[in-house]
Design a protein around this motif. Structure first.
Motif, PDB file in Angstrom:
ATOM      1  N   ILE A   1       0.844  -1.200   0.000  1.00  0.00           N
ATOM      2  CA  ILE A   1       0.000   0.000   0.000  1.00  0.00           C
ATOM      3  C   ILE A   1       0.876   1.245   0.000  1.00  0.00           C
ATOM      4  O   ILE A   1       0.603   2.211  -0.718  1.00  0.00           O
ATOM      5  N   GLY A   2       1.951   1.220   0.776  1.00  0.00           N
ATOM      6  CA  GLY A   2       2.887   2.344   0.770  1.00  0.00           C
ATOM      7  C   GLY A   2       3.482   2.572  -0.610  1.00  0.00           C
ATOM      8  O   GLY A   2       3.615   3.711  -1.069  1.00  0.00           O
ATOM      9  N   GLU A   3       3.839   1.505  -1.288  1.00  0.00           N
ATOM     10  CA  GLU A   3       4.386   1.632  -2.640  1.00  0.00           C
ATOM     11  C   GLU A   3       3.343   2.185  -3.597  1.00  0.00           C
ATOM     12  O   GLU A   3       3.642   3.048  -4.429  1.00  0.00           O
ATOM     13  N   VAL A   4       2.115   1.697  -3.502  1.00  0.00           N
ATOM     14  CA  VAL A   4       1.044   2.199  -4.379  1.00  0.00           C
ATOM     15  C   VAL A   4       0.841   3.693  -4.145  1.00  0.00           C
ATOM     16  O   VAL A   4       0.705   4.469  -5.102  1.00  0.00           O
ATOM     17  N   LEU A   5       0.848   4.117  -2.897  1.00  0.00           N
ATOM     18  CA  LEU A   5       0.679   5.544  -2.602  1.00  0.00           C
ATOM     19  C   LEU A   5       1.859   6.363  -3.122  1.00  0.00           C
ATOM     20  O   LEU A   5       1.675   7.489  -3.597  1.00  0.00           O
ATOM     21  N   THR A   6       3.058   5.798  -3.058  1.00  0.00           N
ATOM     22  CA  THR A   6       4.236   6.473  -3.629  1.00  0.00           C
ATOM     23  C   THR A   6       4.042   6.662  -5.130  1.00  0.00           C
ATOM     24  O   THR A   6       4.273   7.748  -5.673  1.00  0.00           O
ATOM     25  N   ARG A   7       3.616   5.612  -5.806  1.00  0.00           N
ATOM     26  CA  ARG A   7       3.358   5.690  -7.250  1.00  0.00           C
ATOM     27  C   ARG A   7       2.226   6.686  -7.533  1.00  0.00           C
ATOM     28  O   ARG A   7       2.291   7.446  -8.498  1.00  0.00           O
ATOM     29  N   TYR A   8       1.198   6.651  -6.721  1.00  0.00           N
ATOM     30  CA  TYR A   8       0.052   7.554  -6.884  1.00  0.00           C
ATOM     31  C   TYR A   8       0.504   9.015  -6.850  1.00  0.00           C
ATOM     32  O   TYR A   8       0.023   9.848  -7.604  1.00  0.00           O
ATOM     33  N   HIS A   9       1.463   9.311  -5.980  1.00  0.00           N
ATOM     34  CA  HIS A   9       1.961  10.680  -5.850  1.00  0.00           C
ATOM     35  C   HIS A   9       3.053  11.014  -6.856  1.00  0.00           C
ATOM     36  O   HIS A   9       3.674  12.073  -6.774  1.00  0.00           O
ATOM     37  N   GLY A  10       3.305  10.107  -7.806  1.00  0.00           N
ATOM     38  CA  GLY A  10       4.222  10.386  -8.897  1.00  0.00           C
ATOM     39  C   GLY A  10       5.686  10.146  -8.599  1.00  0.00           C
ATOM     40  O   GLY A  10       6.541  10.501  -9.403  1.00  0.00           O
ATOM     41  N   ALA A  11       5.981   9.526  -7.470  1.00  0.00           N
ATOM     42  CA  ALA A  11       7.375   9.254  -7.118  1.00  0.00           C
ATOM     43  C   ALA A  11       7.730   7.807  -7.460  1.00  0.00           C
ATOM     44  O   ALA A  11       6.851   6.948  -7.554  1.00  0.00           O
ATOM     45  N   ALA A  12       8.999   7.560  -7.632  1.00  0.00           N
ATOM     46  CA  ALA A  12       9.466   6.199  -7.890  1.00  0.00           C
ATOM     47  C   ALA A  12       9.583   5.462  -6.559  1.00  0.00           C
ATOM     48  O   ALA A  12      10.131   6.009  -5.599  1.00  0.00           O
ATOM     49  N   PRO A  13       9.094   4.229  -6.486  1.00  0.00           N
ATOM     50  CA  PRO A  13       9.230   3.471  -5.240  1.00  0.00           C
ATOM     51  C   PRO A  13      10.684   3.085  -4.992  1.00  0.00           C
ATOM     52  O   PRO A  13      11.497   3.059  -5.913  1.00  0.00           O
ATOM     53  N   ALA A  14      10.985   2.782  -3.748  1.00  0.00           N
ATOM     54  CA  ALA A  14      12.336   2.340  -3.392  1.00  0.00           C
ATOM     55  C   ALA A  14      12.675   1.075  -4.169  1.00  0.00           C
ATOM     56  O   ALA A  14      11.797   0.270  -4.490  1.00  0.00           O
ATOM     57  N   VAL A  15      13.940   0.891  -4.442  1.00  0.00           N
ATOM     58  CA  VAL A  15      14.397  -0.273  -5.195  1.00  0.00           C
ATOM     59  C   VAL A  15      14.173  -1.521  -4.351  1.00  0.00           C
ATOM     60  O   VAL A  15      14.455  -1.541  -3.152  1.00  0.00           O
ATOM     61  N   SER A  16      13.684  -2.573  -4.976  1.00  0.00           N
ATOM     62  CA  SER A  16      13.430  -3.836  -4.299  1.00  0.00           C
ATOM     63  C   SER A  16      14.743  -4.461  -3.829  1.00  0.00           C
ATOM     64  O   SER A  16      15.775  -4.336  -4.475  1.00  0.00           O
ATOM     65  N   ALA A  17      14.686  -5.173  -2.723  1.00  0.00           N
ATOM     66  CA  ALA A  17      15.869  -5.824  -2.169  1.00  0.00           C
ATOM     67  C   ALA A  17      16.308  -7.014  -3.011  1.00  0.00           C
ATOM     68  O   ALA A  17      17.441  -7.455  -2.919  1.00  0.00           O
ATOM     69  N   GLY A  18      15.449  -7.558  -3.819  1.00  0.00           N
ATOM     70  CA  GLY A  18      15.805  -8.709  -4.640  1.00  0.00           C
ATOM     71  C   GLY A  18      14.566  -9.387  -5.169  1.00  0.00           C
ATOM     72  O   GLY A  18      13.450  -9.023  -4.823  1.00  0.00           O
ATOM     73  N   ARG A  19      14.805 -10.374  -6.004  1.00  0.00           N
ATOM     74  CA  ARG A  19      13.691 -11.103  -6.591  1.00  0.00           C
ATOM     75  C   ARG A  19      13.584 -12.471  -5.942  1.00  0.00           C
ATOM     76  O   ARG A  19      14.595 -13.118  -5.652  1.00  0.00           O
ATOM     77  N   TYR A  20      12.364 -12.915  -5.750  1.00  0.00           N
ATOM     78  CA  TYR A  20      12.122 -14.208  -5.127  1.00  0.00           C
ATOM     79  C   TYR A  20      12.736 -15.330  -5.958  1.00  0.00           C
ATOM     80  O   TYR A  20      13.286 -16.284  -5.421  1.00  0.00           O
ATOM     81  N   ARG A  21      12.687 -15.203  -7.276  1.00  0.00           N
ATOM     82  CA  ARG A  21      13.252 -16.242  -8.146  1.00  0.00           C
ATOM     83  C   ARG A  21      14.750 -16.400  -7.886  1.00  0.00           C
ATOM     84  O   ARG A  21      15.283 -17.498  -7.977  1.00  0.00           O
ATOM     85  N   ASP A  22      15.441 -15.296  -7.565  1.00  0.00           N
ATOM     86  CA  ASP A  22      16.870 -15.379  -7.266  1.00  0.00           C
ATOM     87  C   ASP A  22      17.106 -16.109  -5.943  1.00  0.00           C
ATOM     88  O   ASP A  22      18.070 -16.872  -5.800  1.00  0.00           O
ATOM     89  N   TYR A  23      16.226 -15.882  -4.984  1.00  0.00           N
ATOM     90  CA  TYR A  23      16.313 -16.577  -3.704  1.00  0.00           C
ATOM     91  C   TYR A  23      16.095 -18.078  -3.897  1.00  0.00           C
ATOM     92  O   TYR A  23      16.841 -18.898  -3.357  1.00  0.00           O
ATOM     93  N   ILE A  24      15.091 -18.436  -4.693  1.00  0.00           N
ATOM     94  CA  ILE A  24      14.814 -19.850  -4.965  1.00  0.00           C
ATOM     95  C   ILE A  24      16.019 -20.489  -5.664  1.00  0.00           C
ATOM     96  O   ILE A  24      16.413 -21.618  -5.347  1.00  0.00           O
TER      97      ILE A  24
END
Length: 188
Positions: A131-154
């Motif tokens: 929800i925080g990310e959606v609100l960030t996008r809603y306000h026109g800002a770029a969300p924080a970079v993701s820590a990683g992808r689940y596929r990489d963890y697997i």
């Protein structure tokens, strides 16, 4: 997955909140961008016998449905029934997205947001982050970079030496002879 196949309604979560001053179109686009950005939000689950598979679609339908209920009689009762109906509808686990966003316009400048999702995708903590990310996008800002992808963890897990990992944990847990509540072992 296995528990939700036995008791599907137990793993459907829902948040309801009223929102004032919302641009519904921009809000819907923010949700769609978040779904596009995160593979888990485009994930479904298939199984044959004892072999479950996680399926990630490249694209899924928009999770957002917009309703205009301005002037609807018994609005609060109707909203309560709508939320209950949406929650009881559950999810077809093989047909992502496994979340729905109902955006109900109640007045000129007020909406009720009903977010229904499957616990396979989101727990309470990750729901608040989303929800925080959606609100960030809603306000026109770029969300924080993701820590990683689940596929990489697997992939990383698949490369681990399972025998060495089992040996490590057997050694560390050798003194534990019965189930242990970890919360009691931590300071308050």
């Amino acid at each position: 997955l296995f528990h939700s196949l036995q008791v599907p309604e137990l793993y459907v979560t829902q948040i309801r909140v009223d929102v004032d001053g919302l641009d519904a179109g921009r809000f819907a686009r923010a949700w769609e961008a978040a779904v596009e950005a995160h593979a888990i939000l485009r994930t479904g689950f298939l199984w044959q016998g004892d072999t479950p598979l996680q399926l990630v679609r490249r694209r899924v339908p928009s999770p957002v449905e917009r309703l205009d209920w301005r002037g609807k009689p018994d609005l609060e009762q109707a909203l309560t029934e709508l939320a209950a109906s949406d929650r009881s509808r559950g999810f077809d686990l093989a047909a992502p997205p496994l979340l729905r966003v109902l955006l109900v316009r109640m007045a000129e400048d007020r909406h009720r947001l009903i977010l229904t999702s499957h616990h396979l995708l989101l727990d309470g903590w990750s729901t608040s982050r989303l929800i925080g990310e959606v609100l960030t996008r809603y306000h026109g800002a770029a969300p924080a970079v993701s820590a990683g992808r689940y596929r990489d963890y697997i992939a990383w897990l698949g490369q681990r030496d399972q025998a060495a990992d089992q040996s490590f944990w057997r050694d560390r847990l050798s003194g534990v002879e019965e189930p242990t509540l970890l919360a009691a072992a931590l300071p308050a």
